[in-house]
Write a protein that holds these residues in place. Sequence first.
Motif, PDB file in Angstrom:
ATOM      1  N   TYR A 188       0.866  -1.204   0.000  1.00  0.00           N
ATOM      2  CA  TYR A 188       0.000   0.000   0.000  1.00  0.00           C
ATOM      3  C   TYR A 188       0.889   1.236   0.000  1.00  0.00           C
ATOM      4  CZ  TYR A 188       1.011   1.118   4.882  1.00  0.00           C
ATOM      5  OH  TYR A 188       1.623   1.467   6.039  1.00  0.00           O
ATOM      6  N   THR A 189       0.278   2.392  -0.423  1.00  0.00           N
ATOM      7  CA  THR A 189       0.950   3.698  -0.395  1.00  0.00           C
ATOM      8  C   THR A 189       0.052   4.676   0.337  1.00  0.00           C
ATOM      9  OG1 THR A 189       2.047   3.283  -2.483  1.00  0.00           O
ATOM     10  CG2 THR A 189       1.922   5.575  -1.764  1.00  0.00           C
ATOM     11  N   ALA A 190       0.622   5.425   1.308  1.00  0.00           N
ATOM     12  CA  ALA A 190      -0.143   6.436   2.056  1.00  0.00           C
ATOM     13  C   ALA A 190       0.162   7.822   1.511  1.00  0.00           C
ATOM     14  CB  ALA A 190       0.217   6.366   3.526  1.00  0.00           C
ATOM     15  N   SER A 191      -0.810   8.738   1.664  1.00  0.00           N
ATOM     16  CA  SER A 191      -0.613  10.100   1.152  1.00  0.00           C
ATOM     17  C   SER A 191       0.069  11.007   2.160  1.00  0.00           C
ATOM     18  CB  SER A 191      -1.962  10.701   0.734  1.00  0.00           C
ATOM     19  OG  SER A 191      -2.817  10.817   1.859  1.00  0.00           O
ATOM     20  N   CYS A 192      -0.016  10.655   3.484  1.00  0.00           N
ATOM     21  CA  CYS A 192       0.616  11.499   4.506  1.00  0.00           C
ATOM     22  C   CYS A 192       2.131  11.399   4.397  1.00  0.00           C
ATOM     23  CB  CYS A 192       0.167  11.064   5.899  1.00  0.00           C
ATOM     24  SG  CYS A 192      -1.525  11.548   6.314  1.00  0.00           S
ATOM     25  N   LYS A 193       2.789  12.619   4.524  1.00  0.00           N
ATOM     26  CA  LYS A 193       4.243  12.703   4.492  1.00  0.00           C
ATOM     27  C   LYS A 193       4.755  13.110   5.874  1.00  0.00           C
ATOM     28  CE  LYS A 193       4.432  11.855   0.070  1.00  0.00           C
ATOM     29  NZ  LYS A 193       3.007  11.628  -0.145  1.00  0.00           N
ATOM     30  N   ASN A 194       6.076  13.051   6.012  1.00  0.00           N
ATOM     31  CA  ASN A 194       6.674  13.396   7.307  1.00  0.00           C
ATOM     32  C   ASN A 194       6.415  14.845   7.692  1.00  0.00           C
ATOM     33  OD1 ASN A 194       7.667  10.839   7.641  1.00  0.00           O
ATOM     34  ND2 ASN A 194       9.660  11.309   6.726  1.00  0.00           N
ATOM     35  N   ASP A 195       6.293  15.739   6.708  1.00  0.00           N
ATOM     36  CA  ASP A 195       6.115  17.167   6.993  1.00  0.00           C
ATOM     37  C   ASP A 195       4.689  17.630   6.760  1.00  0.00           C
ATOM     38  OD1 ASP A 195       6.063  16.824   4.296  1.00  0.00           O
ATOM     39  OD2 ASP A 195       7.446  18.477   3.819  1.00  0.00           O
ATOM     40  N   SER A 196       3.731  16.674   6.688  1.00  0.00           N
ATOM     41  CA  SER A 196       2.338  17.086   6.457  1.00  0.00           C
ATOM     42  C   SER A 196       1.815  17.898   7.621  1.00  0.00           C
ATOM     43  CB  SER A 196       1.461  15.847   6.243  1.00  0.00           C
ATOM     44  OG  SER A 196       1.848  15.157   5.081  1.00  0.00           O
ATOM     45  N   CYS A 197       2.217  17.558   8.845  1.00  0.00           N
ATOM     46  CA  CYS A 197       1.846  18.311  10.047  1.00  0.00           C
ATOM     47  C   CYS A 197       3.126  18.573  10.831  1.00  0.00           C
ATOM     48  CB  CYS A 197       0.864  17.523  10.916  1.00  0.00           C
ATOM     49  SG  CYS A 197      -0.650  17.049  10.064  1.00  0.00           S
ATOM     50  N   ILE A 198       3.133  19.647  11.650  1.00  0.00           N
ATOM     51  CA  ILE A 198       4.315  19.971  12.451  1.00  0.00           C
ATOM     52  C   ILE A 198       4.545  18.852  13.460  1.00  0.00           C
ATOM     53  CG2 ILE A 198       5.301  21.580  14.124  1.00  0.00           C
ATOM     54  CD1 ILE A 198       3.855  23.813  12.696  1.00  0.00           C
ATOM     55  N   SER A 199       5.702  18.304  13.410  1.00  0.00           N
ATOM     56  CA  SER A 199       6.028  17.154  14.238  1.00  0.00           C
ATOM     57  C   SER A 199       5.855  17.469  15.713  1.00  0.00           C
ATOM     58  CB  SER A 199       7.468  16.708  13.957  1.00  0.00           C
ATOM     59  OG  SER A 199       7.817  15.631  14.788  1.00  0.00           O
ATOM     60  N   GLY A 200       5.158  16.596  16.410  1.00  0.00           N
ATOM     61  CA  GLY A 200       4.973  16.736  17.847  1.00  0.00           C
ATOM     62  C   GLY A 200       3.797  17.610  18.211  1.00  0.00           C
ATOM     63  N   GLN A 201       3.119  18.258  17.204  1.00  0.00           N
ATOM     64  CA  GLN A 201       1.995  19.146  17.501  1.00  0.00           C
ATOM     65  C   GLN A 201       0.701  18.678  16.857  1.00  0.00           C
ATOM     66  OE1 GLN A 201       4.823  23.114  17.919  1.00  0.00           O
ATOM     67  NE2 GLN A 201       3.084  23.195  16.584  1.00  0.00           N
ATOM     68  N   GLY A 202       0.803  17.632  15.972  1.00  0.00           N
ATOM     69  CA  GLY A 202      -0.390  17.110  15.329  1.00  0.00           C
ATOM     70  C   GLY A 202      -0.071  15.827  14.611  1.00  0.00           C
ATOM     71  N   GLU A 203      -1.153  15.143  14.097  1.00  0.00           N
ATOM     72  CA  GLU A 203      -0.993  13.872  13.424  1.00  0.00           C
ATOM     73  C   GLU A 203      -1.729  13.903  12.104  1.00  0.00           C
ATOM     74  OE1 GLU A 203      -1.339   9.148  14.526  1.00  0.00           O
ATOM     75  OE2 GLU A 203      -2.589  10.600  15.597  1.00  0.00           O
ATOM     76  N   CYS A 204      -1.083  13.414  11.041  1.00  0.00           N
ATOM     77  CA  CYS A 204      -1.674  13.397   9.702  1.00  0.00           C
ATOM     78  C   CYS A 204      -2.739  12.303   9.640  1.00  0.00           C
ATOM     79  CB  CYS A 204      -0.585  13.170   8.657  1.00  0.00           C
ATOM     80  SG  CYS A 204      -1.210  13.192   6.967  1.00  0.00           S
ATOM     81  N   VAL A 205      -3.938  12.643   9.076  1.00  0.00           N
ATOM     82  CA  VAL A 205      -5.049  11.712   8.942  1.00  0.00           C
ATOM     83  C   VAL A 205      -5.404  11.602   7.468  1.00  0.00           C
ATOM     84  CG1 VAL A 205      -7.451  11.236   9.576  1.00  0.00           C
ATOM     85  CG2 VAL A 205      -5.918  12.350  11.214  1.00  0.00           C
ATOM     86  N   GLU A 206      -5.421  10.375   6.926  1.00  0.00           N
ATOM     87  CA  GLU A 206      -5.778  10.145   5.533  1.00  0.00           C
ATOM     88  C   GLU A 206      -7.264  10.437   5.316  1.00  0.00           C
ATOM     89  OE1 GLU A 206      -3.710   9.292   3.207  1.00  0.00           O
ATOM     90  OE2 GLU A 206      -1.930   8.628   4.313  1.00  0.00           O
ATOM     91  N   THR A 207      -7.572  11.139   4.198  1.00  0.00           N
ATOM     92  CA  THR A 207      -8.962  11.391   3.790  1.00  0.00           C
ATOM     93  C   THR A 207      -9.092  11.034   2.321  1.00  0.00           C
ATOM     94  OG1 THR A 207      -8.478  13.681   3.233  1.00  0.00           O
ATOM     95  CG2 THR A 207      -9.223  13.242   5.499  1.00  0.00           C
ATOM     96  N   ILE A 208     -10.290  11.247   1.748  1.00  0.00           N
ATOM     97  CA  ILE A 208     -10.505  10.901   0.350  1.00  0.00           C
ATOM     98  C   ILE A 208      -9.629  11.780  -0.517  1.00  0.00           C
ATOM     99  CG2 ILE A 208     -12.209  10.792  -1.513  1.00  0.00           C
ATOM    100  CD1 ILE A 208     -14.334  10.328   0.600  1.00  0.00           C
ATOM    101  N   ASN A 209      -8.681  11.149  -1.176  1.00  0.00           N
ATOM    102  CA  ASN A 209      -7.745  11.837  -2.074  1.00  0.00           C
ATOM    103  C   ASN A 209      -7.031  12.999  -1.410  1.00  0.00           C
ATOM    104  OD1 ASN A 209      -8.462  10.126  -4.164  1.00  0.00           O
ATOM    105  ND2 ASN A 209     -10.162  11.433  -4.820  1.00  0.00           N
ATOM    106  N   ASN A 210      -6.924  12.971  -0.073  1.00  0.00           N
ATOM    107  CA  ASN A 210      -6.286  14.087   0.629  1.00  0.00           C
ATOM    108  C   ASN A 210      -5.938  13.622   2.038  1.00  0.00           C
ATOM    109  OD1 ASN A 210      -5.277  16.603   1.141  1.00  0.00           O
ATOM    110  ND2 ASN A 210      -7.156  17.708   0.634  1.00  0.00           N
ATOM    111  N   HIS A 211      -5.496  14.594   2.847  1.00  0.00           N
ATOM    112  CA  HIS A 211      -5.240  14.328   4.255  1.00  0.00           C
ATOM    113  C   HIS A 211      -5.438  15.606   5.048  1.00  0.00           C
ATOM    114  CE1 HIS A 211      -1.353  15.872   2.703  1.00  0.00           C
ATOM    115  NE2 HIS A 211      -1.275  16.439   3.914  1.00  0.00           N
ATOM    116  N   THR A 212      -5.675  15.473   6.371  1.00  0.00           N
ATOM    117  CA  THR A 212      -5.810  16.628   7.265  1.00  0.00           C
ATOM    118  C   THR A 212      -4.911  16.414   8.466  1.00  0.00           C
ATOM    119  OG1 THR A 212      -7.639  15.615   8.468  1.00  0.00           O
ATOM    120  CG2 THR A 212      -8.221  16.999   6.563  1.00  0.00           C
ATOM    121  N   CYS A 213      -4.714  17.537   9.237  1.00  0.00           N
ATOM    122  CA  CYS A 213      -3.914  17.458  10.474  1.00  0.00           C
ATOM    123  C   CYS A 213      -4.844  17.456  11.670  1.00  0.00           C
ATOM    124  CB  CYS A 213      -2.954  18.646  10.557  1.00  0.00           C
ATOM    125  SG  CYS A 213      -1.579  18.531   9.396  1.00  0.00           S
ATOM    126  N   SER A 214      -4.724  16.452  12.500  1.00  0.00           N
ATOM    127  CA  SER A 214      -5.439  16.395  13.767  1.00  0.00           C
ATOM    128  C   SER A 214      -4.487  16.914  14.842  1.00  0.00           C
ATOM    129  CB  SER A 214      -5.863  14.951  14.073  1.00  0.00           C
ATOM    130  OG  SER A 214      -6.476  14.868  15.351  1.00  0.00           O
TER     131      SER A 214
END
Length: 635
Positions: A155-181
């Motif tokens: 499998y391949t995920a869309s979230c990258k290491n720099d999608s969210c500021i490290s230690g302040q949020g977590e990348c969440v996969e969405t439909i053809n995209n992602h958001t920061c929690s």
Amino acid sequence: MVFCNNVPLPGVKLMQFFASLGLIFSGLNMWRGTEGWSYHYSAKTMDWEDARNWCRQHYTDMVAIQNKEEISHLHNFLPKPENGYYWIGMRKTDGIWTWVGTNKQLSKKAENWAYKEPNNGGSNEDCVEMYIKRGKDDGKWNDMPCSRSNTALCYTASCKNDSCISGQGECVETINNHTCSCFEGFYGEKCEHVVKCKPEDITTPHHGSVQCSHPNGNFSYNSQCEYSCEEGYKIKGSSMTRCTSTKEWSSRQPTCEFVQCPELTEPQKGTMQCHDPMGKFSYQSTCEFVCEEGYTLGDSSSSTLFCGANGHWNASQPYCKIVKCKPEDITTPHHGGVQCSHPNGHLSYDSNCEYSCEEGYKIKGSSTTRCTSTKEWSSRPPTCELVQCPELTEPLGGTMQCHDPKGNFSYQSTCDFVCDEGYTLRDSSSSTLFCGITGHWNDSQPNCETVKCKPEDITTPDHGSVQCSHPNGNFLYDSQCTFSCEEGYKVKGSSTTRCTSTKEWSSGPPTCELIQCPALENPADGELICTSDFSYGSKCIFSCAERYRLQGASEISCTKTAEWSQETPHCEAHPEALVTEVTLGVAAAASSSGLLLALWMLKKLRRNANKFDLNSNSEIEDQPQVYKNSIASLI
């Protein structure tokens, strides 16, 4: 994988869309999304380890299935492999099935094993394959050896290491995209902003101080401030406050109050002496406690209490309790007993215990012990040791046989001593020793000494000598003496004697007797002249009357064998007696000693004189006599 942090991913629909378009990437059979989740598979088969490495090299990782809906989707759009089935990212470690990449254990909800699987049928079946388009158990799993060849499923995920500021949020996969929690205390598209609290709410208390740390910026979320008071003062309130996600501090500011410790009292059976530099029972006050002898401080680790800056004594209020010694230290010795007296209570100060042992055993250590003021018994428990007598050794020249009913050379042991022939016991009045209750033998250790015969019983005989040999020492057992006599004498008695085991010589000393030959008589018609009475060395000369001649040796001698050197001669008549007689007389004289010759000549002259002048008157008054048998009668 269709779950990331428990958020459903709609990558399945995206895969169906691209599958319907029939897009094929060159060299690889795979479906691929643009910015969302996507699945991929290899064009050739490989073992599980190579499949995992292939997925991580080209994509994110091997597929780790989290629910049955994802299994259904994969079965619908994946083609049937030419060889084998699809590897999925599950492996057994220490007997537990775990999803790779997540290190999560397989949940009951996600289990999709085929009938009677997993069975570890071939042993070491630690990897999992998934049936696709099999016609039976489609979409089900089977445990297989990791060395088997199957198609890799990735499998391949869309979230990258720099999608969210490290230690302040977590990348969440969405439909053809992602958001920061964003984590608590952070906000913004990439969680780049942090909550801030009012800095003016942090002030220094009277007689105190404050220290703050700001991991996310000054007076921002998770900034922490710690209050402290001067020595002798204590915090009233919370000593710590933290900036929360509500922009408020977690606690109000504290105050610093003077330290006061709880009041102390003097213990019974003891005394208390206090020193209060700043006030009674206050900060820096010290109180010393002393107990009477036989008592010890209880409920405190120290005899001196100090009122500290925290308002507490450094230890609890002491009291004096009677010393108790450890009852487990009083043990009954094996083969013994113990009796105790307790004037102040069971096994307390001044209790006394006395030990004793059974018959045949003796105390090793102190027989009494007392509970002292140090909580220790005055002596350790003794042991009862079997009474042991000194070790005995087998004597030289003898044997020792011991009977030991309790132990070697111990109480009631008996040892019998027997000496070899020629030896006798000494240094003990008994041949059997007994080990008594005092640890002593009833007599001293016996030894075997060689039998000695009396040397004064060996005397040298007259006209003789003695020679002795002593293989064991002078005149000891087996010493042997040989007697001999001078020439002409013979031993009368035993010529040897030996020292026997009875301390007596085997025979008394002999005597030396003069060798005697058989007595001789005058031959018929003849005469005999000898030098002594037929003893060793005697010489005898024979002669015959006229007209007779001697048959045999005219002279014989007594030898050391008590026999004559020749047979006894005899006289026979002869016609020419006179001539022969003169001739024999001369011959005999020639062969005898000078004395014998003179005697023979004298005898012949007397005989002739008597023959020719028997009737005449001689001028000699006394007529000569004929002496026979001994020369002594002629002298």
